[in-house]
Scaffold this motif. Structure first.
Motif, mmCIF file in Angstrom:
data_model
loop_
_atom_site.group_PDB
_atom_site.id
_atom_site.type_symbol
_atom_site.label_atom_id
_atom_site.label_comp_id
_atom_site.label_asym_id
_atom_site.label_seq_id
_atom_site.Cartn_x
_atom_site.Cartn_y
_atom_site.Cartn_z
ATOM 1 N N VAL A 299 0.843 -1.200 0.000
ATOM 2 C CA VAL A 299 0.000 0.000 0.000
ATOM 3 C C VAL A 299 0.877 1.249 0.000
ATOM 4 N N PHE A 300 1.934 1.231 0.804
ATOM 5 C CA PHE A 300 2.835 2.382 0.870
ATOM 6 C C PHE A 300 3.509 2.630 -0.484
ATOM 7 N N LEU A 301 3.991 1.571 -1.124
ATOM 8 C CA LEU A 301 4.634 1.739 -2.434
ATOM 9 C C LEU A 301 3.657 2.319 -3.450
ATOM 10 N N ASP A 302 2.433 1.854 -3.405
ATOM 11 C CA ASP A 302 1.411 2.370 -4.317
ATOM 12 C C ASP A 302 1.149 3.848 -4.045
ATOM 13 N N ALA A 303 1.104 4.236 -2.751
ATOM 14 C CA ALA A 303 0.849 5.634 -2.394
ATOM 15 C C ALA A 303 1.976 6.537 -2.886
ATOM 16 N N VAL A 304 3.237 6.125 -2.693
ATOM 17 C CA VAL A 304 4.381 6.933 -3.113
ATOM 18 C C VAL A 304 4.402 7.068 -4.635
ATOM 19 N N ALA A 305 4.077 5.993 -5.321
ATOM 20 C CA ALA A 305 4.071 6.033 -6.787
ATOM 21 C C ALA A 305 3.040 7.022 -7.326
ATOM 22 N N ARG A 306 2.051 7.383 -6.533
ATOM 23 C CA ARG A 306 0.997 8.315 -6.961
ATOM 24 C C ARG A 306 1.367 9.785 -6.711
ATOM 25 N N PHE A 307 2.503 10.046 -6.021
ATOM 26 C CA PHE A 307 2.854 11.431 -5.732
ATOM 27 C C PHE A 307 3.092 12.208 -7.034
ATOM 28 N N PRO A 308 2.744 13.502 -7.046
ATOM 29 C CA PRO A 308 3.083 14.332 -8.213
ATOM 30 C C PRO A 308 4.592 14.516 -8.328
ATOM 31 N N GLU A 309 5.077 14.893 -9.509
ATOM 32 C CA GLU A 309 6.509 14.991 -9.753
ATOM 33 C C GLU A 309 7.197 16.040 -8.877
ATOM 34 N N ASP A 310 6.456 17.057 -8.441
ATOM 35 C CA ASP A 310 7.086 18.105 -7.637
ATOM 36 C C ASP A 310 7.105 17.767 -6.139
ATOM 37 N N PHE A 311 6.681 16.564 -5.769
ATOM 38 C CA PHE A 311 6.713 16.142 -4.359
ATOM 39 C C PHE A 311 7.484 14.827 -4.278
ATOM 40 N N HIS A 312 8.679 14.897 -3.802
ATOM 41 C CA HIS A 312 9.493 13.684 -3.726
ATOM 42 C C HIS A 312 10.412 13.723 -2.501
ATOM 43 N N PRO A 313 9.829 13.653 -1.293
ATOM 44 C CA PRO A 313 10.664 13.586 -0.082
ATOM 45 C C PRO A 313 11.468 12.288 -0.079
ATOM 46 N N ASN A 314 12.548 12.279 0.685
ATOM 47 C CA ASN A 314 13.312 11.043 0.830
ATOM 48 C C ASN A 314 12.458 9.984 1.520
ATOM 49 N N ILE A 315 12.683 8.737 1.141
ATOM 50 C CA ILE A 315 11.936 7.623 1.716
ATOM 51 C C ILE A 315 12.886 6.772 2.545
ATOM 52 N N VAL A 316 12.485 6.473 3.777
ATOM 53 C CA VAL A 316 13.251 5.577 4.636
ATOM 54 C C VAL A 316 12.356 4.398 5.003
ATOM 55 N N PHE A 317 12.820 3.190 4.703
ATOM 56 C CA PHE A 317 12.123 1.981 5.131
ATOM 57 C C PHE A 317 12.802 1.498 6.406
ATOM 58 N N MET A 318 12.125 1.653 7.542
ATOM 59 C CA MET A 318 12.706 1.269 8.832
ATOM 60 C C MET A 318 12.000 0.007 9.329
ATOM 61 N N GLY A 319 12.632 -1.110 9.093
ATOM 62 C CA GLY A 319 12.066 -2.388 9.487
ATOM 63 C C GLY A 319 12.772 -3.500 8.738
ATOM 64 N N ARG A 320 12.567 -4.704 9.170
ATOM 65 C CA ARG A 320 13.279 -5.834 8.586
ATOM 66 C C ARG A 320 12.732 -6.176 7.206
ATOM 67 N N PHE A 321 13.663 -6.550 6.314
ATOM 68 C CA PHE A 321 13.286 -7.017 4.982
ATOM 69 C C PHE A 321 12.497 -8.322 5.097
ATOM 70 N N ASP A 322 11.760 -8.643 4.047
ATOM 71 C CA ASP A 322 10.993 -9.878 4.008
ATOM 72 C C ASP A 322 10.789 -10.245 2.539
ATOM 73 N N ARG A 323 9.895 -11.182 2.299
ATOM 74 C CA ARG A 323 9.483 -11.515 0.936
ATOM 75 C C ARG A 323 7.969 -11.416 0.848
ATOM 76 N N ILE A 324 7.484 -10.913 -0.249
ATOM 77 C CA ILE A 324 6.056 -10.904 -0.539
ATOM 78 C C ILE A 324 5.875 -11.580 -1.884
ATOM 79 N N ASP A 325 5.106 -12.663 -1.910
ATOM 80 C CA ASP A 325 4.965 -13.468 -3.125
ATOM 81 C C ASP A 325 6.324 -13.853 -3.685
ATOM 82 N N ARG A 326 7.229 -14.218 -2.776
ATOM 83 C CA ARG A 326 8.586 -14.690 -3.061
ATOM 84 C C ARG A 326 9.539 -13.594 -3.527
ATOM 85 N N GLU A 327 9.054 -12.373 -3.714
ATOM 86 C CA GLU A 327 9.932 -11.292 -4.141
ATOM 87 C C GLU A 327 10.533 -10.613 -2.919
#
Length: 940
Positions: free
Chosen positions: A240-268
């Motif tokens: 959901v977060f990735l989808d939300a960020v992908a919808r931002f307009p081009e003039d809004f691009h704050p840095n993104i920090v993923f704070m949490g352990r990596f995992d796999r979703i659908d093996r990816e």
């Protein structure tokens, strides 16, 4: 010293600052601090089997007053059980520990079901300790919303979690939502209460006030960083977060920090998923997957332009929201589960629906228009008062000890026998030694023809015994028919089926009946000791051989019961009327697992089953028994036929398990094909096979970021990995000077074994003549004098006990001593050595003291050297260092004249240091560390 308030035990897989940083660990530490502050005697049992004694030692540097016990250490001292290999065997080892410790109250979490056997014993009247289960979210709750493909082991864990909850004295949940969810999913809740968790930060006097917790105000245009705060799971809203960020307009691009352990979703791999979906995003993307809870909160406090995002699909009452409120960090979260219960306002500005479109709009609204302070419904002092009142009740009415049953119903012990007269003789001997009085014994001979068997049966019939014995002779029809023959003549209210090579413990029947009466169970199995003797001496053939528990039945049914018998052995206590309602055993000649079939029929019919968590008999493992020699497919056909006859309602989990292999392969094939068409497809494929949180995966993710053109992201990923940094530094001519600048915000130090020793790190203890903590002013090693630079102290109860001192506080010492360049010490140290100590590898050490007597010992001395590290001068440094070290290495930092810092440990291989506040820092600092070692220094 015993506390007059009573004794509590907190059983947890994790505790913040020791091994993990999740919500369960934070809650466990918070409750421990609270109960300790109230004066209760508290012991924490950590069930994570990989935590070491060294980890405990580091943890207790920050929490010297807490008593932490490792389940792994307790198991190593238990001669009857081996180290647990799964959640069920771990829960049994926990039960044995609690039984020995005998606390007044024991706290468990629902997740993993570590309190299963304790709760079962409590319901059966054999455990004094009150059992409290904290509801964080069961494995089934997590599995359903993460859409994980289940295994049989998953179903077993979910089964013991459910049973633990239902058999607890009390369940406590932080949200009304989760209590309702359990009730809706057919879990029969005992007494329950809604009380919020206790965060460790609330025990900082500077934070705990009567003022309501709130976030700081967000000024429009002031957001420069978005922090996804949580594990990379579907349930946590990662997609959901990735989808939300992908919808931002081009003039809004704050840095993104993923704070949490990596995992796999659908093996990816989730890191590569983020880079793939945000490949053209204008801001930087950073990944922090190894912060402890204090480190994470410190990171957020320092970034005033950060907005946390927690877009979960479902939640109980997430600690991360409470932590954000505690430190004032603004956030956006999903309006799901128990989250809305955490707000004073019923419709706060910071809540959004868990979908990309609505979340994106909410973030943009806050970024553009700002957001006022959000007030929490959490009130730390009130929550502490609620927990205090609850424990006053729990300890004021302690659980009763084991109680004797008043009525003694007749138990019919049905022994099946075939051509094993010596085993039968041993079985009868031990049944006649039972502590229970109201027994009849029925021996069913299943067609024995040998002279020895005939003689033994005749002897039994002619010889008087303590309990009445009846012999029933049948033709050879195998176990099911033989047991039914015994049940038909049984007069008892209960039947205990007993094979002729089983050997009863003296208290077997008394324990069985007491457990059945207290819990009103229809069928009970039990634990057993395993033996492999093939002669009539049975389990006592080798007096030196220890008693061994190797199999852990759970007595209850579930989806797993259609595929595997986890109920237990046929040596079980069954109400006779229930046995008759089930139609007894099916009578198939030469086919085994008739006990599994009977138990499964009882489960499908809704009868109450359980397990006595005590070994009540000795079970002989035979190489020529029915299970070893029978036809596996025939055995399972018996189960299939029973299910055909019962026609139980089909549940979705049966289909999820039945299709698991095809579904898993389909997901793998689909993801593999899709990623192969992406830029960096080969790297994407490699990442699918790696441990998501390994150094190898981080290095490959850096390579992927470089390949798709996200150079700054590649640099950030490379920083903790020496080889990856060297690879990027070699490319700086191609990538640009800014890459070298970023990479050099890090110091990699490699020391050879030939460097001179400039000092020693000493560990030991010292007291003065009154038994108070003391330390030498210096030491003399091989005629070289060393000055004490700095020391930190810790408790040594062993020394207190040995010397009969009044206190152990501060007796232990970890000290850093430095060689004097001239070899001479100043006038204060001209006194003669006060004590001489022999240290392996160093020789004789003399302790120097200006005045007074000194007693003590140096347990360990490690030769140290020092290196200089230049501090950043770009103005963006926050004053924190993080040093990655080898196991057992403890660097010390000299920030300036007399200012030494031993740092705080977060895990076995990481220490953090904070520069002293106020004053001017030097351009360089000295780091003391052993020769022949390597460290990585990061500027935070």
């Amino acid at each position: 010293m015993e506390s007059s308030f009573g004794k509590a035990c907190i059983v947890t897989e994790e505790i913040s600052g020791l091994n993990k940083s999740g919500g369960i660990g934070a809650c466990a530490l918070g409750l421990t601090l609270h109960l300790t502050a109230l004066g209760y005697q508290v012991e924490v049992l950590v069930t994570d089997m990989v935590v070491s004694a060294a980890d405990i030692s580091r943890f207790q540097e920050s929490h010297p007053d807490l008593t932490i016990t490792l389940l792994s250490a307790e198991v190593s001292e238990d001669d009857e059980v081996a180290s647990p290999v799964d959640s069920i065997s771990k829960a049994y080892c926990v039960y044995r520990f609690i039984k020995r410790l005998d606390p007044d109250v024991v706290h468990f979490n629902d997740w993993l079901g570590s309190g299963f056997y304790c709760a079962m014993a409590r319901r059966q009247g054999s455990l004094r300790s009150r059992v409290v289960t904290h509801l964080h979210g069961s494995s089934e709750w997590v599995r359903r919303y993460n859409r994980h493909i289940p295994s049989l082991e998953n179903f077993e864990v979910e089964g013991i979690e459910k049973s633990q909850i239902e058999n607890s004295d009390l369940v406590v949940g932080p949200s009304r939502y989760l209590l309702d969810w359990y009730a809706e999913h057919n879990i029969k809740l005992p007494e329950s209460r809604v009380i919020n968790w206790l965060l460790p930060q609330w025990f900082d006097a500077a934070l705990v006030t009567n003022v309501q917790l709130r976030t700081r105000e967000v000024v429009g245009g002031g957001i420069d960083t978005l922090v996804f705060f949580g594990r990379h799971e579907r349930r946590k809203g990662f997609e959901v977060f990735l989808d939300a960020v992908a919808r931002f307009p081009e003039d809004f691009h704050p840095n993104i920090v993923f704070m949490g352990r990596f995992d796999r979703i659908d093996r990816e791999f989730t890191g590569s998923m983020a880079l793939r979906k945000l490949r053209n995003y204008g801001g930087e993307i950073h990944f922090i997957n190894d912060f402890s809870q204090p480190e994470a909160m410190g990171f957020l406090k320092r970034r005033k332009g950060a907005l946390c995002v927690m877009p979960s699909l479902i939640e109980n009452s997430p600690c991360v929201i409470g932590e954000c409120f505690t430190v004032g960090v603004p956030f956006v979260a999903s309006a799901v589960g128990g989250i809305p219960e955490l707000f004073e306002d019923k419709a706060p500005q910071c809540l959004a629906n868990p979908d990309g479109k609505d979340l994106s709009a909410a973030i943009l609204r806050i970024a553009n228009d700002g957001m006022g302070p959000i007030i929490s419904s959490l009130k730390p002092t009130k929550i502490m008062e609620e927990w205090e009142k609850l424990h006053a009740i729990l300890f004021a009415t302690p659980g009763a000890g084991e109680t004797k049953i008043k009525l003694m119903p007749l138990v019919s012990v049905c022994i099946t026998h075939y051509e094993r007269p010596k085993f039968l003789e041993l079985a009868l001997k031990h049944l006649n030694g039972q502590t229970y009085e109201n027994i009849e014994i029925i021996v069913v001979d299943d067609g024995s023809t040998s002279a020895a068997a005939t003689k033994e049966l005749e002897r039994i019939e002619k010889t008087s015994s303590r309990f009445p014995i009846r012999v029933v002779r049948t033709s050879n029809n195998y176990l099911g028919a033989a047991r039914n023959a015994g049940a038909r003549v049984a007069r008892g209210e209960y039947i205990l089926f007993h094979d002729d090579d089983n050997v009863a413990e003296p208290h077997e029947i008394e324990t069985f009946v007491s457990a059945a009466v207290h819990s009103d169970s229809d069928i009970l199995t039990c634990q057993a000791y395993i033996f492999r003797a093939n002669d009539a001496r049975g389990p006592f053939a080798d007096a030196k051989k220890r008693r061994s528990i190797e199999y852990y039945p759970i007595g209850i049914g579930g989806v797993f019961s259609f595929f595997k018998n986890r109920f237990g052995d046929a040596n079980a206590l069954i109400k006779k009327d229930v046995f008759e309602k089930l139609g007894g055993f099916s009578e198939l000649r030469g086919v085994g697992v008739e006990d599994w079939e009977l138990f499964l029929k009882a489960y499908m019919r809704g009868f109450k089953t359980g397990v006595v968590p005590a070994p009540l008999f000795h079970y002989r493992v035979s190489t020529n028994g029915m299970l070893a020699t029978g036809h596996i497919q025939d055995n399972h056909e018996r189960i299939f036929t029973a299910v055909d006859h019962a026609q139980p309602a089909l549940v979705g989990d049966i289909l999820r398990y039945a299709n698991r292999n095809e579904l898993a392969q389909g997901i793998l094939d689909q993801t593999w094909y899709r990623l192969g068409k992406e830029v960096g497809g080969a790297l994407q494929h490699e990442l699918m096979a790696l441990d998501p949180n390994s150094s190898d995966a981080r290095g490959k993710l850096s390579d992927l970021a470089l390949e798709i053109g996200r150079i700054k992201d590649a640099v950030q990923l490379a920083l903790p990995i020496f080889e990856q940094r060297e690879k990027l530094l070699a490319l700086t001519k191609i990538l640009g000077a800014d890459v070298r600048s970023n990479l050099q915000q890090h110091a990699s130090i490699r020391l050879s074994s030939g460097v001179d020793v400039r000092g020693y790190f000493l560990e030991g203890w010292f007291v003065d003549k009154e038994g108070r903590p003391d330390a030498p002013d210096g030491i003399l090693i091989d005629k070289e004098r060393y000055t004490l630079l700095s020391a930190n102290r810790y408790d040594r109860p062993d020394v207190q006990s040995a010397l009969e001192l009044s206190s152990s506080t501060g007796i232990g010492i970890r000290a850093l001593v430095r060689k004097e360049p001239s070899g001479r010490l100043g006038s204060p140290f001209r006194a003669k050595p006060r004590q001489r100590i022999r240290i392996d590898g160093i020789g004789e050490v003399a302790l120097l003291k200006a005045s007074g007597k000194l007693r003590g010992h140096v347990d360990k001395a490690v030769g140290y050297t020092s290196v200089s590290v230049t501090l950043p001068d770009d103005g963006g440094w926050s004053g924190g260092l993080e040093i990655l070290v080898e196991d057992g290495v403890r660097p010390a930092i000299n920030w300036g004249p007399g200012v030494f810092d031993f740092g705080l440990s977060y895990g076995a291989n990481r220490k953090t240091y904070s520069a002293p506040k106020g004053g001017v820092l030097p351009r360089t600092v000295e780091i003391y560390l052993p020769a022949d070692t390597a460290i990585d220094v990061f500027f935070r």
